[in-house]
Write an enzyme that holds these catalytic residues in place. Structure first.
Site, PDB file in Angstrom:
ATOM      1  N   PHE A  21       0.811  -1.220   0.000  1.00 26.80           N
ATOM      2  CA  PHE A  21       0.000   0.000   0.000  1.00 26.80           C
ATOM      3  C   PHE A  21       0.844   1.269   0.000  1.00 26.80           C
ATOM      4  O   PHE A  21       0.375   2.341  -0.391  1.00 26.80           O
ATOM      5  CB  PHE A  21      -0.959   0.000   1.204  1.00 26.80           C
ATOM      6  CG  PHE A  21      -0.349   0.422   2.511  1.00 26.80           C
ATOM      7  CD1 PHE A  21      -0.454   1.730   2.963  1.00 26.80           C
ATOM      8  CD2 PHE A  21       0.326  -0.490   3.308  1.00 26.80           C
ATOM      9  CE1 PHE A  21       0.098   2.121   4.165  1.00 26.80           C
ATOM     10  CE2 PHE A  21       0.878  -0.109   4.517  1.00 26.80           C
ATOM     11  CZ  PHE A  21       0.761   1.202   4.949  1.00 26.80           C
ATOM     12  N   LYS A  22       2.113   1.161   0.409  1.00 26.34           N
ATOM     13  CA  LYS A  22       2.967   2.345   0.445  1.00 26.34           C
ATOM     14  C   LYS A  22       3.145   2.964  -0.942  1.00 26.34           C
ATOM     15  O   LYS A  22       3.436   4.154  -1.065  1.00 26.34           O
ATOM     16  CB  LYS A  22       4.335   1.995   1.033  1.00 26.34           C
ATOM     17  CG  LYS A  22       4.302   1.314   2.405  1.00 26.34           C
ATOM     18  CD  LYS A  22       3.871   2.247   3.505  1.00 26.34           C
ATOM     19  CE  LYS A  22       3.764   1.555   4.855  1.00 26.34           C
ATOM     20  NZ  LYS A  22       5.020   1.238   5.486  1.00 26.34           N
ATOM     21  N   ASP A  23       2.964   2.157  -2.006  1.00 22.22           N
ATOM     22  CA  ASP A  23       3.079   2.698  -3.360  1.00 22.22           C
ATOM     23  C   ASP A  23       2.046   3.787  -3.631  1.00 22.22           C
ATOM     24  O   ASP A  23       2.287   4.688  -4.435  1.00 22.22           O
ATOM     25  CB  ASP A  23       2.892   1.593  -4.404  1.00 22.22           C
ATOM     26  CG  ASP A  23       4.052   0.613  -4.455  1.00 22.22           C
ATOM     27  OD1 ASP A  23       5.206   1.051  -4.303  1.00 22.22           O
ATOM     28  OD2 ASP A  23       3.807  -0.589  -4.646  1.00 22.22           O
ATOM     29  N   THR A  39       7.894   0.509   3.325  1.00 19.25           N
ATOM     30  CA  THR A  39       8.192   1.907   2.987  1.00 19.25           C
ATOM     31  C   THR A  39       9.464   2.008   2.159  1.00 19.25           C
ATOM     32  O   THR A  39       9.542   2.771   1.195  1.00 19.25           O
ATOM     33  CB  THR A  39       8.343   2.754   4.266  1.00 19.25           C
ATOM     34  OG1 THR A  39       7.086   2.837   4.920  1.00 19.25           O
ATOM     35  CG2 THR A  39       8.813   4.162   3.944  1.00 19.25           C
TER      36      THR A  39
END
Length: 471
Positions: free
Chosen positions: A112-114, A145
């Protein structure tokens, strides 16, 4: 829109100033002076927008020092089907009536960090080119991250990345994603310690204002407001997919260790998004669950930080938590400074359990919490695959387990997915007896040559390395 520090610094700054700065000069975190308000009419207008268009609408409420045309172009370049593998960018997956997964892991590094980091890469490159400057990004990662930042920044003009991570504490896939990169502007530093040691180094360097200014140090960790702001968008996107009316409420469950992901939900709720509850799901490192149950925020040392099968949440010092507490105590900068500065340094904890604001927090801010263990993780992964044919990663399993404990039949519950299962293959095999699917572009990644420096948890050593590289 101007931004203030959670610790009371009187100076106000514009978005592009804090974009490159990270921490405020007084050690605080930046927040907007006010949260822009969104009503049902606005939500109605946003229905049917593409994700890039929705991102522009939300970001433009907070950013007034980038032209609308340029900001729209940056959003359009960031959120594409080519980058995220799906036109919806963050499609909802229905598990059963009233229970959804929001897919946030379709980006280049499968996490999800993308969602925020891809935007940050374009924003950094845009602003640095406009200023004719360079930036040295210093970050800390417990897993996702780092790779998201490095894949977003690799090859970007004017940017170097120095990413610290806890030596040997990430999954083999996560390590390979980062350490196999050979780009000249990417530098990996494995710290012999835990994630909190890495995070402390980043904060210490950021608080050395002379060094920070001389070597143009910035950050991509969730202490950077721009990254958190980008995450606000997918709360609106999930809501608009799960509802038909613009007043209907939903709840979100968010696996969280550093409080950045769920803090974005807090911002969305403060803007007026009809969120009933924000449920914080922790693993065995349950510092956040302890706070929401008791009001006690108690930092644990390295010896008390458990190494778990959801390693990206092996965190006992939630650096983003300060933003929420700032709101909780009535945006009192002096009190926030005392709590996160003197009190934590002196006692390693603070207790807001008797504070009138804490007693009202559940009603005012909608927070709830819960904890998941390794056994819970295995059971949830197995149950979800057997009943729905859906394979989930270990962190998403923590979220789904806790979500089921807080479901309300009248309110849809959206669980934020955090990563694809391949990133934690060992535990998936333990739960299901089979390997998760591996995207073709990552075939054999663990066997690639590694490029990484191993160091002690020493601020001076990390500074010396930065000086050596930057010349």
């Amino acid at each position: 829109m101007l931004y203030l520090s959670t610790r009371g610094d009187p100076q106000r700054r514009h978005f592009c100033e804090i974009l490159l700065e990270g921490l405020a000069p007084d050690g605080g975190l930046y927040l907007p002076e006010r949260y822009p308000q969104v009503d049902a009419a606005t939500l109605a207008r946003w229905r049917g927008l593409s994700y890039a268009e929705l991102a522009f609408e939300i970001l433009s409420l907070y950013i007034d020092d980038i032209s609308a045309a340029d900001l729209k172009a940056i959003c359009a370049k960031t959120y594409t089907e080519e980058v995220f593998g799906t036109k919806a960018i963050v499609p909802l997956k229905k598990l059963e009536d009233g229970l959804y997964l929001e897919a946030l892991s379709n980006g280049p590094t499968l996490a999800f960090k993308d969602m925020a980091m891809q935007l940050l890469g374009h924003l950094f490159e845009y602003e640095l080119a406009r200023r004719g400057e360079q930036l040295n990004i210093l970050g800390a990662t417990s897993g996702d991250t780092g790779s998201a930042a490095e894949y977003a920044m690799r090859g970007k003009h004017g940017v170097r990345v120095f990413m610290t991570s806890p030596h040997g504490r990430m999954s083999p896939f996560q390590q390979a994603q980062m350490f196999s990169l050979q780009d000249a502007n990417i530098h990996n530093i494995a710290i012999t310690g835990v994630f909190d040691d890495c995070q402390d180094i980043v904060k210490a360097v950021s608080n050395d204002l002379d060094f920070k200014r001389k070597y143009k140090i910035g950050t991509v960790n969730s202490i950077n407001w721009a990254r958190l702001l980008a995450q606000v968008v997918y709360y609106f996107a999930g809501y608009l997919q799960a509802t038909k009316s613009n007043t209907e409420r939903v709840s979100f469950t968010v696996p969280s260790g550093n409080f950045g992901n769920v803090c974005a939900g807090h911002v969305a709720r403060m803007m007026g998004l009809p969120i009933a509850h924000l449920v914080v799901a922790t693993n065995e490192n349950d510092v956040l669950d302890e706070f929401f149950r008791t009001g006690v925020y108690r930092v644990r040392g390295a010896a008390d930080t458990h190494e778990t099968s959801s390693p990206s949440m092996d965190i006992s010092k939630a650096s983003n938590f300060e933003r929420f507490v700032f709101d909780l105590v009535g945006r009192d900068g002096a009190r926030t400074q005392d709590l996160f500065g003197a009190r934590l340094a002196r006692e390693g904890r603070f207790d807001l359990g008797a504070d009138p604001g804490f007693a009202q927090a559940a009603a005012r801010y909608g927070f709830a919490s819960g904890k998941s263990t390794h056994a819970d993780r295995l059971a949830t992964i197995r149950d979800t695959f057997e009943r729905f044919g859906v394979m989930i990663d270990t962190h998403t399993a923590d979220g789904l387990k806790v979500a089921r404990e807080h479901r309300d039949a009248a309110v849809p519950m959206i669980v934020l997915e955090t990563a694809l299962p391949i990133k934690f293959a060992e535990t998936i095999v333990e739960a299901l007896g089979r390997e998760p699917e591996r995207p073709a572009r990552f075939a054999g990644i663990e066997a690639l040559p590694k490029r990484v420096q191993v160091m002690e948890a020493d601020v001076a050593a990390v500074k010396a390395y930065i000086v050596q590289i930057c010349g």
